[in-house]
Design an enzyme around this catalytic site. Structure first.
Site, PDB file in Angstrom:
ATOM      1  N   THR A  15       0.851  -1.191   0.000  1.00 31.00           N
ATOM      2  CA  THR A  15       0.000   0.000   0.000  1.00 31.00           C
ATOM      3  C   THR A  15       0.881   1.233   0.000  1.00 31.00           C
ATOM      4  O   THR A  15       1.989   1.201   0.538  1.00 31.00           O
ATOM      5  CB  THR A  15      -0.949   0.031   1.208  1.00 31.00           C
ATOM      6  OG1 THR A  15      -1.743   1.230   1.135  1.00 31.00           O
ATOM      7  CG2 THR A  15      -0.219   0.029   2.542  1.00 31.00           C
ATOM      8  N   GLY A  19      -2.153   5.662   6.261  1.00 31.77           N
ATOM      9  CA  GLY A  19      -3.136   5.253   7.269  1.00 31.77           C
ATOM     10  C   GLY A  19      -3.358   3.755   7.247  1.00 31.77           C
ATOM     11  O   GLY A  19      -3.375   3.083   8.281  1.00 31.77           O
ATOM     12  N   ASP A  76      -7.736  -3.604  -0.733  1.00 33.15           N
ATOM     13  CA  ASP A  76      -8.521  -2.627  -1.471  1.00 33.15           C
ATOM     14  C   ASP A  76      -9.809  -2.435  -0.697  1.00 33.15           C
ATOM     15  O   ASP A  76     -10.459  -3.409  -0.300  1.00 33.15           O
ATOM     16  CB  ASP A  76      -8.804  -3.037  -2.911  1.00 33.15           C
ATOM     17  CG  ASP A  76      -9.207  -1.808  -3.720  1.00 33.15           C
ATOM     18  OD1 ASP A  76      -8.344  -0.947  -3.958  1.00 33.15           O
ATOM     19  OD2 ASP A  76     -10.393  -1.687  -4.076  1.00 33.15           O
ATOM     20  N   GLY A 163      -8.969   8.970   5.994  1.00 29.33           N
ATOM     21  CA  GLY A 163     -10.037   8.864   4.992  1.00 29.33           C
ATOM     22  C   GLY A 163     -11.396   9.303   5.531  1.00 29.33           C
ATOM     23  O   GLY A 163     -11.552  10.390   6.095  1.00 29.33           O
ATOM     24  N   TYR A 164     -12.389   8.439   5.352  1.00 34.05           N
ATOM     25  CA  TYR A 164     -13.777   8.746   5.710  1.00 34.05           C
ATOM     26  C   TYR A 164     -14.116   8.429   7.174  1.00 34.05           C
ATOM     27  O   TYR A 164     -15.287   8.480   7.556  1.00 34.05           O
ATOM     28  CB  TYR A 164     -14.726   7.958   4.797  1.00 34.05           C
ATOM     29  CG  TYR A 164     -14.587   8.281   3.325  1.00 34.05           C
ATOM     30  CD1 TYR A 164     -15.330   9.300   2.744  1.00 34.05           C
ATOM     31  CD2 TYR A 164     -13.707   7.571   2.510  1.00 34.05           C
ATOM     32  CE1 TYR A 164     -15.215   9.596   1.391  1.00 34.05           C
ATOM     33  CE2 TYR A 164     -13.576   7.859   1.153  1.00 34.05           C
ATOM     34  CZ  TYR A 164     -14.337   8.879   0.605  1.00 34.05           C
ATOM     35  OH  TYR A 164     -14.212   9.175  -0.731  1.00 34.05           O
ATOM     36  N   ASP A 165     -13.110   8.083   7.993  1.00 33.56           N
ATOM     37  CA  ASP A 165     -13.374   7.674   9.383  1.00 33.56           C
ATOM     38  C   ASP A 165     -14.269   8.643  10.163  1.00 33.56           C
ATOM     39  O   ASP A 165     -15.171   8.193  10.881  1.00 33.56           O
ATOM     40  CB  ASP A 165     -12.062   7.465  10.139  1.00 33.56           C
ATOM     41  CG  ASP A 165     -11.451   6.093   9.878  1.00 33.56           C
ATOM     42  OD1 ASP A 165     -12.188   5.193   9.431  1.00 33.56           O
ATOM     43  OD2 ASP A 165     -10.249   5.929  10.134  1.00 33.56           O
ATOM     44  N   LYS A 185     -10.843   0.829  16.946  1.00 29.10           N
ATOM     45  CA  LYS A 185     -11.265   0.686  15.546  1.00 29.10           C
ATOM     46  C   LYS A 185     -10.876  -0.677  14.974  1.00 29.10           C
ATOM     47  O   LYS A 185     -11.693  -1.347  14.349  1.00 29.10           O
ATOM     48  CB  LYS A 185     -10.682   1.814  14.685  1.00 29.10           C
ATOM     49  CG  LYS A 185     -11.122   1.707  13.221  1.00 29.10           C
ATOM     50  CD  LYS A 185     -10.442   2.686  12.292  1.00 29.10           C
ATOM     51  CE  LYS A 185     -10.732   2.284  10.842  1.00 29.10           C
ATOM     52  NZ  LYS A 185      -9.861   2.955   9.872  1.00 29.10           N
ATOM     53  N   HIS A 197     -13.839  -3.133   9.120  1.00 25.00           N
ATOM     54  CA  HIS A 197     -13.833  -4.006   7.950  1.00 25.00           C
ATOM     55  C   HIS A 197     -12.466  -4.672   7.773  1.00 25.00           C
ATOM     56  O   HIS A 197     -12.364  -5.862   7.508  1.00 25.00           O
ATOM     57  CB  HIS A 197     -14.199  -3.179   6.715  1.00 25.00           C
ATOM     58  CG  HIS A 197     -13.429  -1.884   6.588  1.00 25.00           C
ATOM     59  ND1 HIS A 197     -13.223  -1.031   7.642  1.00 25.00           N
ATOM     60  CD2 HIS A 197     -12.784  -1.300   5.532  1.00 25.00           C
ATOM     61  CE1 HIS A 197     -12.509   0.003   7.248  1.00 25.00           C
ATOM     62  NE2 HIS A 197     -12.223  -0.145   5.974  1.00 25.00           N
ATOM     63  N   ARG A 198     -11.396  -3.875   7.945  1.00 21.55           N
ATOM     64  CA  ARG A 198     -10.044  -4.415   7.730  1.00 21.55           C
ATOM     65  C   ARG A 198      -9.698  -5.424   8.815  1.00 21.55           C
ATOM     66  O   ARG A 198      -9.091  -6.458   8.556  1.00 21.55           O
ATOM     67  CB  ARG A 198      -9.035  -3.253   7.701  1.00 21.55           C
ATOM     68  CG  ARG A 198      -7.683  -3.615   7.149  1.00 21.55           C
ATOM     69  CD  ARG A 198      -6.868  -2.392   6.778  1.00 21.55           C
ATOM     70  NE  ARG A 198      -7.485  -1.631   5.711  1.00 21.55           N
ATOM     71  CZ  ARG A 198      -8.163  -0.489   5.873  1.00 21.55           C
ATOM     72  NH1 ARG A 198      -8.276   0.071   7.063  1.00 21.55           N
ATOM     73  NH2 ARG A 198      -8.724   0.108   4.855  1.00 21.55           N
TER      74      ARG A 198
HETATM   75  P1  ITT Z   1      -3.386   1.836  -1.785  1.00 26.58           P
HETATM   76  O1  ITT Z   1      -4.141   1.509  -3.041  1.00 26.58           O
HETATM   77  O2  ITT Z   1      -1.979   2.250  -2.026  1.00 26.58           O
HETATM   78  O3  ITT Z   1      -3.515   0.774  -0.748  1.00 26.58           O
HETATM   79  P2  ITT Z   1      -5.465   3.827  -1.523  1.00 26.58           P
HETATM   80  O4  ITT Z   1      -5.758   4.891  -0.520  1.00 26.58           O
HETATM   81  O5  ITT Z   1      -5.456   4.226  -2.975  1.00 26.58           O
HETATM   82  O6  ITT Z   1      -4.073   3.143  -1.125  1.00 26.58           O
HETATM   83  P3  ITT Z   1      -7.795   2.203  -2.010  1.00 26.58           P
HETATM   84  O7  ITT Z   1      -7.682   2.314  -3.475  1.00 26.58           O
HETATM   85  O8  ITT Z   1      -8.135   0.865  -1.426  1.00 26.58           O
HETATM   86  O9  ITT Z   1      -6.447   2.627  -1.299  1.00 26.58           O
HETATM   87  O10 ITT Z   1      -8.812   3.281  -1.519  1.00 26.58           O
HETATM   88  C1  ITT Z   1      -9.527   3.098  -0.363  1.00 26.58           C
HETATM   89  C2  ITT Z   1     -10.008   4.424   0.160  1.00 26.58           C
HETATM   90  O11 ITT Z   1     -11.176   4.162   0.941  1.00 26.58           O
HETATM   91  C3  ITT Z   1      -8.980   5.048   1.091  1.00 26.58           C
HETATM   92  O12 ITT Z   1      -8.177   5.981   0.429  1.00 26.58           O
HETATM   93  C4  ITT Z   1      -9.857   5.680   2.155  1.00 26.58           C
HETATM   94  O13 ITT Z   1     -10.218   6.946   1.789  1.00 26.58           O
HETATM   95  C5  ITT Z   1     -11.106   4.838   2.162  1.00 26.58           C
HETATM   96  N1  ITT Z   1     -11.002   3.902   3.285  1.00 26.58           N
HETATM   97  C6  ITT Z   1     -10.689   2.584   3.235  1.00 26.58           C
HETATM   98  N2  ITT Z   1     -10.595   2.078   4.461  1.00 26.58           N
HETATM   99  C7  ITT Z   1     -10.836   3.090   5.303  1.00 26.58           C
HETATM  100  C8  ITT Z   1     -10.867   3.210   6.697  1.00 26.58           C
HETATM  101  O14 ITT Z   1     -10.565   2.191   7.496  1.00 26.58           O
HETATM  102  N3  ITT Z   1     -11.154   4.398   7.222  1.00 26.58           N
HETATM  103  C9  ITT Z   1     -11.417   5.465   6.445  1.00 26.58           C
HETATM  104  N4  ITT Z   1     -11.393   5.441   5.125  1.00 26.58           N
HETATM  105  C10 ITT Z   1     -11.108   4.269   4.544  1.00 26.58           C
END
Ligand code: ITT
Length: 211
Positions: A15, A19, A76, A163-165, A185, A197-198
C-alpha cells in the site's frame, strides 16, 4: 481446490496509503512477520483497473510480489453508501482527488445525500468494505473480504484514523471511527473487538495464513 499457504519470513505491505499501512502493520505485529512497505522498497503504484475490491486488491498484491520477489499483502477498500447505490465504493480514494482531500469527499457525499433528502439515519446507512489479498511470486493467492455496517453522520466527528473515518458511525456504537482509538477501531481480541472491515477481513486471513 488448492491448499492454503502460510505466510512465513518477509512480507511486503503493498500500500502507498500511510493510514492503511499503519493499520496493516499493527494487525500483523502479533504474528512476528517481518513487514516492509511498498514505499520503503520504492515499488511503483499499479493502476487499479479492476471493477471490484477483490480484483484491485489482487492487482496490487501481484504487482508488488512480482516486483519484490516476496509475498505481498494488499488491501482494497472503500465506503459504499446505500442511498448512493454503493458509491463511492471502489472509487473511494479517487473521490478525494489528487490532493487526497477527504474533507471534500465527505462533503460531496453529504451533498448527494441532501439532494436525495436523506436526513434520517435509516436513509444514511453505509458499509466499509475491505478486500485483502496475499500474493506470492509464483502466483499463489489467498483472498478474503469483510465489511462493517454503519451510518454516516454530518458534520464529521473526530480526527483519528484516516479517509472517511470521521463520517462513519459503526452500528451499535456512539462514536465515529474518527473518534476511536486505533485499538477500538481495528484492535483484535483480547485488546479490541475486531470492529473495522479491515480487522474483520484480517481475522479471516489470519485463520488461513498465519499461525
Ligand atoms: P493503496 O491503493 O496504495 O492501498 P489507496 O488509498 O489508494 O491506497 P484504495 O484504493 O483501497 O487505497 O482506496 C480506499 C479508500 O477508501 C482510502 O483511500 C480511504 O479513503 C477509504 N477507506 C478505506 N478504508 C478506510 C478506513 O478504514 N477508514 C477510512 N477510510 C477508509
Amino acid at each position: 481446490m488448492s491448499e492454503h499457504r502460510r505466510i512465513t519470513g518477509r512480507l511486503v505491505i503493498a500500500t502507498h496509503n500511510p493510514g492503511k499501512l499503519a493499520e496493516m502493520r499493527e494487525l500483523l505485529a502479533p504474528y512476528g512477520v517481518e513487514a516492509v512497505s511498498a514505499a520503503e522498497l520504492g515499488l511503483p503504484e499499479p493502476e487499479e483497473t479492476g471493477t471490484t475490491f477483490q480484483a484491485n486488491a489482487r492487482i496490487k498484491a501481484m504487482a508488488a510480489a512480482t516486483a519484490a520477489q516476496l509475498p505481498a499483502f494488499a488491501d482494497d477498500s472503500g465506503l459504499a453508501v446505500d442511498a448512493l447505490d454503493g458509491q463511492p465504493g471502489i472509487y473511494s480514494a479517487r473521490w478525494a482527488g489528487e490532493t487526497k482531500d477527504f474533507a471534500a469527499a465527505m462533503a460531496q457525499i453529504e451533498r448527494l445525500l441532501q439532494e436525495r433528502g436523506a436526513t434520517d439515519p435509516a436513509q444514511r446507512t453505509a458499509q466499509f468494505v475491505s478486500a485483502l489479498c496475499v500474493a506470492w511470486p509464483d502466483g499463489h493467492l489467498e483472498e478474503v473480504e469483510a465489511k462493517v455496517d454503519g451510518t454516516l453522520v454530518w458534520p464529521p466527528r473526530g480526527s483519528a484514523g484516516f479517509g472517511y473515518d470521521p463520517a462513519f458511525l459503526p452500528d451499535g456504537h456512539t462514536r465515529t471511527f474518527g473518534e476511536m482509538t486505533s485499538i477500538e477501531k481495528h484492535g483484535l481480541p483480547p485488546l479490541g473487538l475486531g470492529l473495522s472491515h479491515r480487522a474483520k477481513a484480517f481475522v479471516k486471513l489470519a485463520e488461513i495464513c498465519l499461525a
